[in-house]
Structure formats: structure tokens, C-alpha cells
Motif scaffolding. Structure first.
Motif, mmCIF file in Angstrom:
data_model
loop_
_atom_site.group_PDB
_atom_site.id
_atom_site.type_symbol
_atom_site.label_atom_id
_atom_site.label_comp_id
_atom_site.label_asym_id
_atom_site.label_seq_id
_atom_site.Cartn_x
_atom_site.Cartn_y
_atom_site.Cartn_z
ATOM 1 N N ALA A 28 1.866 10.849 -1.498
ATOM 2 C CA ALA A 28 1.808 11.793 -2.618
ATOM 3 C C ALA A 28 1.579 11.066 -3.938
ATOM 4 O O ALA A 28 0.831 11.548 -4.804
ATOM 5 N N ALA A 29 2.200 9.897 -4.110
ATOM 6 C CA ALA A 29 2.009 9.121 -5.333
ATOM 7 C C ALA A 29 0.558 8.656 -5.465
ATOM 8 O O ALA A 29 -0.042 8.754 -6.540
ATOM 9 N N MET A 30 0.009 8.162 -4.362
ATOM 10 C CA MET A 30 -1.366 7.675 -4.400
ATOM 11 C C MET A 30 -2.357 8.828 -4.615
ATOM 12 O O MET A 30 -3.358 8.688 -5.314
ATOM 13 N N ALA A 31 -2.065 9.982 -4.011
ATOM 14 C CA ALA A 31 -2.936 11.148 -4.181
ATOM 15 C C ALA A 31 -2.936 11.617 -5.633
ATOM 16 O O ALA A 31 -3.939 12.143 -6.127
ATOM 17 N N ALA A 32 -1.803 11.424 -6.333
ATOM 18 C CA ALA A 32 -1.720 11.815 -7.743
ATOM 19 C C ALA A 32 -2.456 10.838 -8.652
ATOM 20 O O ALA A 32 -2.668 11.122 -9.826
ATOM 21 N N GLY A 33 -2.817 9.655 -8.111
ATOM 22 C CA GLY A 33 -3.586 8.684 -8.883
ATOM 23 C C GLY A 33 -2.901 7.358 -9.129
ATOM 24 O O GLY A 33 -3.447 6.500 -9.843
ATOM 25 N N ALA A 34 -1.706 7.161 -8.568
ATOM 26 C CA ALA A 34 -0.988 5.898 -8.797
ATOM 27 C C ALA A 34 -1.797 4.712 -8.298
ATOM 28 O O ALA A 34 -2.508 4.801 -7.301
ATOM 29 N N ASN A 35 -1.660 3.585 -9.006
ATOM 30 C CA ASN A 35 -2.324 2.353 -8.575
ATOM 31 C C ASN A 35 -1.642 1.731 -7.374
ATOM 32 O O ASN A 35 -2.281 1.063 -6.557
ATOM 33 N N GLY A 36 -0.322 1.921 -7.272
ATOM 34 C CA GLY A 36 0.419 1.316 -6.178
ATOM 35 C C GLY A 36 1.767 1.983 -6.028
ATOM 36 O O GLY A 36 2.058 2.998 -6.678
ATOM 37 N N PHE A 37 2.601 1.397 -5.181
ATOM 38 C CA PHE A 37 3.885 2.024 -4.856
ATOM 39 C C PHE A 37 4.922 0.942 -4.614
ATOM 40 O O PHE A 37 4.639 -0.074 -3.967
ATOM 41 N N LEU A 38 6.120 1.138 -5.162
ATOM 42 C CA LEU A 38 7.233 0.219 -4.972
ATOM 43 C C LEU A 38 8.293 0.904 -4.112
ATOM 44 O O LEU A 38 8.814 1.958 -4.481
ATOM 45 N N HIS A 39 8.602 0.309 -2.983
ATOM 46 C CA HIS A 39 9.597 0.874 -2.085
ATOM 47 C C HIS A 39 10.995 0.428 -2.517
ATOM 48 O O HIS A 39 11.230 -0.743 -2.793
ATOM 49 N N LYS A 40 11.920 1.381 -2.572
ATOM 50 C CA LYS A 40 13.316 1.045 -2.831
ATOM 51 C C LYS A 40 13.986 0.646 -1.521
ATOM 52 O O LYS A 40 13.660 1.199 -0.472
ATOM 53 N N PRO A 41 14.922 -0.303 -1.576
ATOM 54 C CA PRO A 41 15.427 -0.959 -2.782
ATOM 55 C C PRO A 41 14.479 -2.033 -3.285
ATOM 56 O O PRO A 41 13.832 -2.722 -2.494
ATOM 57 N N MET A 42 14.375 -2.156 -4.602
ATOM 58 C CA MET A 42 13.554 -3.184 -5.216
ATOM 59 C C MET A 42 14.459 -4.352 -5.585
ATOM 60 O O MET A 42 15.276 -4.240 -6.501
ATOM 61 N N THR A 43 14.333 -5.448 -4.892
ATOM 62 C CA THR A 43 15.172 -6.621 -5.179
ATOM 63 C C THR A 43 14.371 -7.905 -5.321
ATOM 64 O O THR A 43 14.870 -8.879 -5.870
ATOM 65 N N SER A 44 13.134 -7.919 -4.834
ATOM 66 C CA SER A 44 12.334 -9.144 -4.838
ATOM 67 C C SER A 44 11.528 -9.266 -6.126
ATOM 68 O O SER A 44 10.639 -8.447 -6.396
ATOM 69 N N ILE A 45 11.819 -10.287 -6.913
ATOM 70 C CA ILE A 45 11.072 -10.510 -8.147
ATOM 71 C C ILE A 45 9.614 -10.832 -7.833
ATOM 72 O O ILE A 45 8.691 -10.354 -8.504
ATOM 73 N N ALA A 46 9.376 -11.619 -6.795
ATOM 74 C CA ALA A 46 8.004 -11.994 -6.438
ATOM 75 C C ALA A 46 7.179 -10.763 -6.076
ATOM 76 O O ALA A 46 6.029 -10.619 -6.514
ATOM 77 N N ALA A 47 7.746 -9.863 -5.278
ATOM 78 C CA ALA A 47 7.016 -8.661 -4.877
ATOM 79 C C ALA A 47 6.772 -7.744 -6.073
ATOM 80 O O ALA A 47 5.694 -7.149 -6.206
#
Length: 235
Positions: A109-128
Motif C-alpha cells: 500500500a505504501a509503494m502504491a501510494a508512491g513511497a520510494n521505499g519501506f522501513l520494517h519495524k522494529p527499526m534498530t539497524s543504523i546501517a539499514a
């Protein structure tokens, strides 16, 4: 309208701080999840602004345009997809727009709305976190030199988790018969439970989200939220 970064960009991004000079708008109703984003921004050199709903985000956007917008898919006043579409196709476009959720099914749904990308929670990795933003940035806003990946994992303050539990409790208490409200709170709790690695709370929220019209699962989730909220953390 200029970006806030146009006024504050004084140094180019570096290998150790690849997001230096950028402003990130985090549209996120969870204080716990937003604290993780804040920690990653600080380590990466970026400034952060927070909006906890769509209306608040739009007030921010009337004043400035961030370089990066990270939009939670479930917000108290509507779907994050609506704001993503505005950011990607409207007058207040941002160079990088990322959706985020603890529910991976919402990536489409995020990509269909036009998002460039997506971050999956939990977000803990600084590198990612850095890699997902940088791969969508214009080439002149990326570090020129090769950079080692930051392997640090952030650990948000648990007091923010308690704040989220209190907010969920206030939103649901006395309203377990309101299917719309139960659905919102269940999805909110799913996200914070995933970030906090709380399997029991996640299971209770998942059960309530499957059938928000049934009072039993909603009441069970509310009881568990109350139990968790009573475990105060010493400051």
C-alpha cells in the motif's frame, strides 16, 4: 518553498555521518518507534522533526519541506498512504518518502501510494536505516568516499514504551465496543509490541486486530496493556 536543509547545509555528508545536513520528518504516533528513529538520525548526522498524526504533519509541511519523510501507515486520523500520496504527488513533495509499519503487508500500500521505499519495524539497524535513505537520495547528497557500515543497533528508551502503553490505555479504555477504535489501537499496539519484542502483547493485539468487533479479544488486549503499564520504570 525551500527545504529546511537549504538554510542549514554547512558541511557535506561524510563517511561517518552520511545524512549530515538532512532534515527527517517522522510522522509516527508511537513515541517508542520515534525514539528509535531519533537515535538513528543523531548517529547519522540528520535533524529530526516529529508529527504524531496527519494533521500535525501537514502543519509542518506548510512551513518547510524536509529532505526525508518517514510515514507510519497507521495514524490516529487516517492512513499514512494518504499522506504519502500527497508528499509524492502534491505541492509539498519531499525528495525521499518512506513508509513504515510493523505489518509487512502494508508495504504494498505504501509503494502504491508512491513511497520510494519501506522501513520494517522494529527499526534498530543504523546501517539499514542509512542505506535505505541514501539509495533514494540525489547523488550530490551522498558521501563521496566509501564508508564502513555502522553495525550499531539502537535501543530506544523504555520510558517511551511506557508512554505508548499509557496512550493506548487512554485511547481504548471504555471503548472496547467501538470496532474502529479497537482496530486503530490494536494496530498501534502491534507496532510497539514488535519494537519492544513483547510476544505476549503482540499476540493479544493480533487477536484484537483480526476481529475488532468482538469484545473478548479487545478486553484481553486492554487487560494486558493495563498490566504492562503498571510496571513503572525507575528513572
Amino acid at each position: 518553498m525551500n527545504t529546511l536543509d537549504d538554510f542549514f547545509q554547512t558541511q557535506p555528508p561524510s563517511a561517518s555521518r552520511p545524512l549530515l545536513g538532512l532534515t527527517v520528518l517522522a510522522v509516527e504516533d508511537s513515541r517508542f518507534a520515534c525514539e528509535a528513529i531519533r537515535l538513528m538520525c543523531v548517529r547519522s548526522g540528520a535533524r529530526i522533526r516529529r508529527a504524531d498524526c496527519i494533521a500535525s504533519a501537514r502543519r509542518h509541511l506548510r512551513v518547510y519541506r524536509p529532505a526525508v519523510a518517514i510515514v507510519d501507515m497507521g495514524l490516529p486520523d487516517g492512513s499514512g498512504a494518504e499522506l504519502i500520496a500527497d508528499l509524492c504527488h502534491g505541492a509539498a513533495q519531499s525528495p525521499v518518502v518512506l513508509g513504515t509499519s510493523g505489518d509487512g503487508d502494508l508495504e504494498q500500500a505504501a509503494m502504491a501510494a508512491g513511497a520510494n521505499g519501506f522501513l520494517h519495524k522494529p527499526m534498530t539497524s543504523i546501517a539499514a536505516f542509512q542505506a535505505e535513505i541514501l539509495r533514494h537520495m540525489p547523488r550530490d547528497r551522498r558521501p563521496n568516499a566509501p564508508r564502513p557500515a555502522d553495525t550499531t543497533q539502537v535501543s530506544p528508551d523504555r520510558i517511551a514504551f511506557q508512554d505508548d502503553l499509557s496512550a493506548a490505555l487512554a485511547a481504548l479504555d471504555g471503548q472496547t465496543g467501538d470496532a474502529h477504535q479497537v482496530a486503530y489501537v490494536a494496530n498501534f499496539v502491534l507496532g510497539i509490541a514488535r519494537c519492544a519484542l513483547d510476544a505476549d502483547l503482540f499476540a493479544a493485539a493480533r487477536a484484537a486486530s483480526f476481529d475488532p468487533a468482538r469484545p473478548g479479544p479487545a478486553a484481553a488486549m486492554l487487560d494486558l496493556i493495563r498490566t504492562r503499564a503498571q510496571h513503572k520504570i525507575a528513572v
